[in-house]
Design an enzyme around this catalytic site. Structure first.
Site, PDB file in Angstrom:
ATOM      1  N   TYR A  72      -1.537  -0.627  10.578  1.00  0.00           N
ATOM      2  CA  TYR A  72      -1.829  -0.939   9.400  1.00  0.00           C
ATOM      3  C   TYR A  72      -0.522  -0.585   8.225  1.00  0.00           C
ATOM      4  CZ  TYR A  72      -3.866  -1.154   4.458  1.00  0.00           C
ATOM      5  OH  TYR A  72      -4.184  -1.163   3.244  1.00  0.00           O
ATOM      6  N   LYS A 108       2.111  -3.035   6.059  1.00  0.00           N
ATOM      7  CA  LYS A 108       2.519  -2.768   4.664  1.00  0.00           C
ATOM      8  C   LYS A 108       3.946  -2.773   4.419  1.00  0.00           C
ATOM      9  CE  LYS A 108      -1.655  -3.724   3.287  1.00  0.00           C
ATOM     10  NZ  LYS A 108      -2.008  -4.861   2.649  1.00  0.00           N
ATOM     11  N   SER A 139       0.963  -1.058   0.379  1.00  0.00           N
ATOM     12  CA  SER A 139      -0.034   0.102  -0.197  1.00  0.00           C
ATOM     13  C   SER A 139       0.885   1.315  -0.101  1.00  0.00           C
ATOM     14  CB  SER A 139      -0.806  -0.067   1.199  1.00  0.00           C
ATOM     15  OG  SER A 139      -1.509   1.291   1.561  1.00  0.00           O
TER      16      SER A 139
HETATM   17  P1  NAD Z   1     -12.008  -5.540   0.647  1.00  0.00           P
HETATM   18  O1  NAD Z   1     -12.358  -5.457   1.921  1.00  0.00           O
HETATM   19  O2  NAD Z   1     -12.903  -5.288  -0.557  1.00  0.00           O
HETATM   20  O3  NAD Z   1     -11.511  -6.989   0.405  1.00  0.00           O
HETATM   21  C1  NAD Z   1     -10.699  -7.572   1.421  1.00  0.00           C
HETATM   22  C2  NAD Z   1     -11.024  -9.320   1.145  1.00  0.00           C
HETATM   23  O4  NAD Z   1     -10.308  -9.968   2.109  1.00  0.00           O
HETATM   24  C3  NAD Z   1     -12.418  -9.596   1.756  1.00  0.00           C
HETATM   25  O5  NAD Z   1     -13.090 -10.382   0.883  1.00  0.00           O
HETATM   26  C4  NAD Z   1     -12.231 -10.217   2.822  1.00  0.00           C
HETATM   27  O6  NAD Z   1     -13.469 -11.149   3.269  1.00  0.00           O
HETATM   28  C5  NAD Z   1     -11.233 -10.950   2.900  1.00  0.00           C
HETATM   29  N1  NAD Z   1     -10.317 -11.391   3.955  1.00  0.00           N
HETATM   30  C6  NAD Z   1     -10.385 -10.575   5.212  1.00  0.00           C
HETATM   31  N2  NAD Z   1      -9.609 -11.138   6.325  1.00  0.00           N
HETATM   32  C7  NAD Z   1      -9.450 -12.390   5.717  1.00  0.00           C
HETATM   33  C8  NAD Z   1      -8.892 -13.610   6.143  1.00  0.00           C
HETATM   34  N3  NAD Z   1      -8.443 -13.512   7.580  1.00  0.00           N
HETATM   35  N4  NAD Z   1      -8.905 -14.696   5.548  1.00  0.00           N
HETATM   36  C9  NAD Z   1      -9.122 -14.495   4.104  1.00  0.00           C
HETATM   37  N5  NAD Z   1      -9.745 -13.591   3.479  1.00  0.00           N
HETATM   38  C10 NAD Z   1      -9.953 -12.436   4.348  1.00  0.00           C
HETATM   39  O7  NAD Z   1     -10.468  -4.722   0.595  1.00  0.00           O
HETATM   40  P2  NAD Z   1      -9.548  -4.433  -0.706  1.00  0.00           P
HETATM   41  O8  NAD Z   1      -9.505  -3.068  -0.677  1.00  0.00           O
HETATM   42  O9  NAD Z   1      -9.817  -5.300  -2.015  1.00  0.00           O
HETATM   43  O10 NAD Z   1      -8.221  -4.787   0.038  1.00  0.00           O
HETATM   44  C11 NAD Z   1      -7.377  -5.779  -0.457  1.00  0.00           C
HETATM   45  C12 NAD Z   1      -5.977  -5.565  -0.296  1.00  0.00           C
HETATM   46  O11 NAD Z   1      -5.369  -4.458  -0.863  1.00  0.00           O
HETATM   47  C13 NAD Z   1      -5.734  -5.429   1.280  1.00  0.00           C
HETATM   48  O12 NAD Z   1      -4.718  -6.401   1.711  1.00  0.00           O
HETATM   49  C14 NAD Z   1      -5.555  -3.990   1.397  1.00  0.00           C
HETATM   50  O13 NAD Z   1      -4.919  -3.680   2.696  1.00  0.00           O
HETATM   51  C15 NAD Z   1      -5.003  -3.770   0.259  1.00  0.00           C
HETATM   52  N6  NAD Z   1      -5.272  -2.213  -0.258  1.00  0.00           N
HETATM   53  C16 NAD Z   1      -6.322  -1.570   0.057  1.00  0.00           C
HETATM   54  C17 NAD Z   1      -6.412  -0.267  -0.485  1.00  0.00           C
HETATM   55  C18 NAD Z   1      -7.660   0.526  -0.541  1.00  0.00           C
HETATM   56  O14 NAD Z   1      -7.668   1.723  -0.468  1.00  0.00           O
HETATM   57  N7  NAD Z   1      -8.864  -0.053  -0.847  1.00  0.00           N
HETATM   58  C19 NAD Z   1      -5.227   0.491  -0.683  1.00  0.00           C
HETATM   59  C20 NAD Z   1      -4.143  -0.204  -0.611  1.00  0.00           C
HETATM   60  C21 NAD Z   1      -4.028  -1.477  -0.241  1.00  0.00           C
END
Ligand code: NAD
Length: 259
Positions: free
Chosen positions: A157, A161, A144
């Protein structure tokens, strides 16, 4: 549909929503056979069924990434079902609601570390032997911009990352003699169900999801809120042969946020 990843076998965690869901679709569109892994089993079944309806091949898989055993089961599922594993995308993660460090409970800290960091280490560990013995494979995780451009109140968090960046760079060297690559994609604020859960951008804590998203958007130099498909495009590139010389790479998809 094209065929850049024809017959490759991919496992993706957190694939029932957001970035993982978009990546599952993108890889399947390129011909990969995808295991859609998530703790949300209904969501994983929905995504796998959608991919199937669109002519792709995907199977749902129920798991908790914080479990070493579940990550081992996931890799074994790919090997049992398809006889190989080419791509492991450790993407599942959870948000931290903006909180001063001293106000964070031990449980919340431990949960962030066990899902966002241990979950990724655990999948890499499970896939290391098959990748090395095949002398082929790509591991990708979702870091991230929070690692390099942290925001107040999101310190744990951000730390998870940042650790992923160090982890991927170290793995890249460890696996290079076997022709196995390890990379990360590093998204800026992306329009997924996770984003409003951070509750803060630029130090201001908010409750209204629309206000939170708009505040994030304003901190992006290109002025665009990333969509999950933007990140999925980068993942698809990293796991393809077009990126065959890229390892230890942290690919920013950030609209300029990391500058
Ligand atoms: P999201 O909440 O849409 O999806 C995350 C998914 O992970 C969900 O389907 C959830 O059920 C699953 N999950 C959570 N805990 C779990 C576990 N213990 N075991 C298995 N599955 C699990 O979120 P997203 O934004 O798509 O996030 C995906 C990745 O991207 C994450 O690692 C997040 O930190 C990273 N990220 C997100 C953003 C943002 O702004 N959305 C920015 C940078 C990085």
């Amino acid at each position: 549909m094209s065929n850049e990843l024809q017959d490759r076998v991919a496992v993706i965690t957190g694939a029932a929503s957001g970035i993982g869901e978009a990546s599952a679709h993108r890889l399947a569109q390129e011909g990969a056979r995808v295991i859609v892994a998530d703790i949300d089993v209904d969501g994983a079944e929905r995504v796998a069924a959608e991919i199937g309806r669109q002519g792709g091949l995907a199977v749902p898989f129920s798991m908790d990434v914080s479990s070493y055993e579940d990550n081992a089961r996931l890799v074994q599922e790919a090997l049992d079902r398809f006889g190989r594993i080419d791509i492991a995308y450790a993407n599942a993660g959870i948000a931290q609601a903006s909180t001063n460090l001293e106000d964070m409970s031990e449980d919340v800290i431990d949960r962030l570390i066990s899902i966002n960091l241990r979950g990724v280490v655990s999948l890499a560990r499970a896939v290391a032997r098959p990748f090395k013995s095949q002398r082929r494979g790509v591991f990708v995780t979702t870091a991230s911009t929070a690692a390099m451009r942290p925001r107040p109140g999101l310190q744990v968090y951000s730390a998870t990352k940042g650790a992923l960046i160090a982890f991927v760079r170290a793995l890249a060297l460890e696996w290079a003699p076997y022709g196995v690559r390890a990379c990360a994609v590093s998204p800026v604020a992306t329009d997924t169900p996770m984003l409003p859960l951070f509750k803060a951008a630029a130090g201001k804590v908010m409750d209204d999801p629309k206000e939170i998203l708009e505040s994030f958007r304003q901190t992006v130099p290109l002025g665009v809120l990333a969509q999950p498909e933007d990140i999925a495009q980068a993942v698809c590139f990293l796991v393809s042969d077009r990126a065959r010389l890229m390892t230890g790479t942290i690919l920013d998809v950030d609209g300029g946020r990391n500058i």
